[in-house]
Design a protein around this motif. Structure first.
Motif, PDB file in Angstrom:
ATOM      1  N   PRO A 241       0.824  -1.223   0.000  1.00 42.73           N
ATOM      2  CA  PRO A 241       0.000   0.000   0.000  1.00 42.73           C
ATOM      3  C   PRO A 241       0.859   1.275   0.000  1.00 42.73           C
ATOM      4  O   PRO A 241       1.983   1.302   0.493  1.00 42.73           O
ATOM      5  N   ASP A 242       0.256   2.331  -0.575  1.00 45.03           N
ATOM      6  CA  ASP A 242       0.832   3.680  -0.511  1.00 45.03           C
ATOM      7  C   ASP A 242       2.272   3.719  -0.991  1.00 45.03           C
ATOM      8  O   ASP A 242       3.133   4.365  -0.386  1.00 45.03           O
ATOM      9  N   CYS A 243       2.560   3.038  -2.080  1.00 43.50           N
ATOM     10  CA  CYS A 243       3.928   2.846  -2.530  1.00 43.50           C
ATOM     11  C   CYS A 243       3.994   2.984  -4.043  1.00 43.50           C
ATOM     12  O   CYS A 243       3.058   2.612  -4.755  1.00 43.50           O
ATOM     13  N   GLY A 244       5.122   3.526  -4.549  1.00 43.19           N
ATOM     14  CA  GLY A 244       5.324   3.677  -5.978  1.00 43.19           C
ATOM     15  C   GLY A 244       6.221   2.600  -6.551  1.00 43.19           C
ATOM     16  O   GLY A 244       6.184   1.443  -6.127  1.00 43.19           O
ATOM     17  N   HIS A 245       7.081   2.995  -7.497  1.00 41.26           N
ATOM     18  CA  HIS A 245       7.875   2.037  -8.260  1.00 41.26           C
ATOM     19  C   HIS A 245       9.081   1.504  -7.498  1.00 41.26           C
ATOM     20  O   HIS A 245       9.526   0.391  -7.765  1.00 41.26           O
ATOM     21  N   LEU A 246       9.619   2.275  -6.579  1.00 39.19           N
ATOM     22  CA  LEU A 246      10.814   1.841  -5.843  1.00 39.19           C
ATOM     23  C   LEU A 246      10.389   1.286  -4.485  1.00 39.19           C
ATOM     24  O   LEU A 246      10.708   1.820  -3.425  1.00 39.19           O
ATOM     25  N   SER A 247       9.682   0.179  -4.508  1.00 34.62           N
ATOM     26  CA  SER A 247       9.041  -0.331  -3.290  1.00 34.62           C
ATOM     27  C   SER A 247      10.037  -0.661  -2.187  1.00 34.62           C
ATOM     28  O   SER A 247       9.760  -0.438  -1.007  1.00 34.62           O
ATOM     29  N   SER A 248      11.194  -1.196  -2.541  1.00 36.91           N
ATOM     30  CA  SER A 248      12.169  -1.562  -1.506  1.00 36.91           C
ATOM     31  C   SER A 248      12.713  -0.354  -0.774  1.00 36.91           C
ATOM     32  O   SER A 248      13.131  -0.450   0.383  1.00 36.91           O
ATOM     33  N   LEU A 249      12.708   0.802  -1.422  1.00 38.34           N
ATOM     34  CA  LEU A 249      13.121   2.059  -0.792  1.00 38.34           C
ATOM     35  C   LEU A 249      11.953   2.730  -0.094  1.00 38.34           C
ATOM     36  O   LEU A 249      12.078   3.233   1.029  1.00 38.34           O
ATOM     37  N   GLU A 250      10.788   2.740  -0.729  1.00 33.18           N
ATOM     38  CA  GLU A 250       9.638   3.481  -0.223  1.00 33.18           C
ATOM     39  C   GLU A 250       8.963   2.804   0.960  1.00 33.18           C
ATOM     40  O   GLU A 250       8.436   3.479   1.857  1.00 33.18           O
ATOM     41  N   ALA A 251       8.936   1.485   0.957  1.00 35.31           N
ATOM     42  CA  ALA A 251       8.252   0.730   2.014  1.00 35.31           C
ATOM     43  C   ALA A 251       9.117  -0.441   2.448  1.00 35.31           C
ATOM     44  O   ALA A 251       8.719  -1.604   2.326  1.00 35.31           O
TER      45      ALA A 251
END
Length: 268
Positions: A241-251
């Motif tokens: 949820p609430d995440c863009g393309h760089l998931s490992s960085l964003e979440a």
């Protein structure tokens, strides 16, 4: 002859890489918007139980540029790195975006070298099989790369592909990781993305697979991940949820939890 069948490579024949920890090998392949430095959160979470290895693909970090390397050659290069590191047991392979595309090619061409596959924010085919013109997209992207200073290109890309609300600190980490790229490396990643297509091969790929995607990924949306999960036998899909393309960085917390659960399911 496959590179995996060659004699042990020398340091000059393998890409630069970083590693930490001991245990079953866990290999990370970064996105166009990244480098080996992109996986710091995963290294911190996983290195207590795994030998974590992250490469710099050609033209990124300390890896020499090889601008016209094919996707087949990229998959062989991953295996060459494993050979250099003395890793004979099957490794868990994690790839984000173009790294996820390379990981798919690795799993198709060298299934005996891998224990499982994790694909983050990626696709089985450029444009998910839409009418999008990959050659036109690549030409436009390469023209932009050629005309834009690398730091500016990296900052603009990271900001455009991540979800709104990403902290300034996380954005800065993403830009710093990507800024280790060179223009030849960025052009290489562009060509690999444009030419990628594993649609016909994935149904025969039997590695345990986790597909992860950010809920608000603007580059490879949830529909792309759903298609991957449908093509790969018995794949598991996780939407962050609430995440863009760089998931490992964003979440990183959510991604690490999903990765831990996957590794637990696939433990030998």
């Amino acid at each position: 002859m496959s590179l995996s069948a060659m004699s042990t490579p020398t340091p000059a024949q393998v890409p630069s890489h970083v590693e930490s920890g001991e245990g079953p090998p866990l290999v990370f392949l970064h996105s166009m918007a990244g480098s080996s430095a992109s996986w710091s959160e995963q290294f911190a979470a996983m290195s207590a139980n795994h030998r974590c290895i992250a490469w710099d693909m050609p033209g990124f970090g300390e890896s020499p540029s090889a601008e016209h390397t094919s996707m087949t050659e990229m998959s062989d290069l991953v295996v060459r790195m494993l050979d250099f590191l003395g890793i004979a047991e099957p490794a868990h392979l994690v790839g984000l975006s173009v790294g996820g595309m390379i990981a798919q090619e690795c799993a198709v061409r060298h299934p005996e070298r891998f224990a499982s596959l994790v694909i983050l924010d990626s696709a089985a085919q450029f444009g998910n099989g839409s009418a999008a013109n990959s050659d036109e997209w690549a030409a436009t992207m390469i023209a932009t790369i050629n005309a834009t200073p690398v730091p500016d290109f990296c900052r603009e890309m990271v900001q455009s592909i991540t979800a709104s609300g990403l902290s300034a600190e996380a954005t800065a980490r993403g830009v710093a990781a990507m800024s280790r790229a060179t223009k030849p490396g960025l052009r290489l990643a562009t060509r690999l993305i444009a030419g990628h297509d594993t649609v016909s091969a994935l149904p025969g790929m039997l590695l345990p697979t986790l597909v992860i995607v950010g809920e608000h990924d603007p580059e490879t949306p949830v529909a792309y991940a759903q298609r991957l999960a449908e093509l790969i036998p018995h794949a598991t899909l996780s939407v962050i949820p609430d995440c863009g393309h760089l998931s490992s960085l964003e979440a990183p917390i959510a991604v690490n939890q999903a990765l831990r659960a996957h590794l637990k399911r696939t433990a030998r």
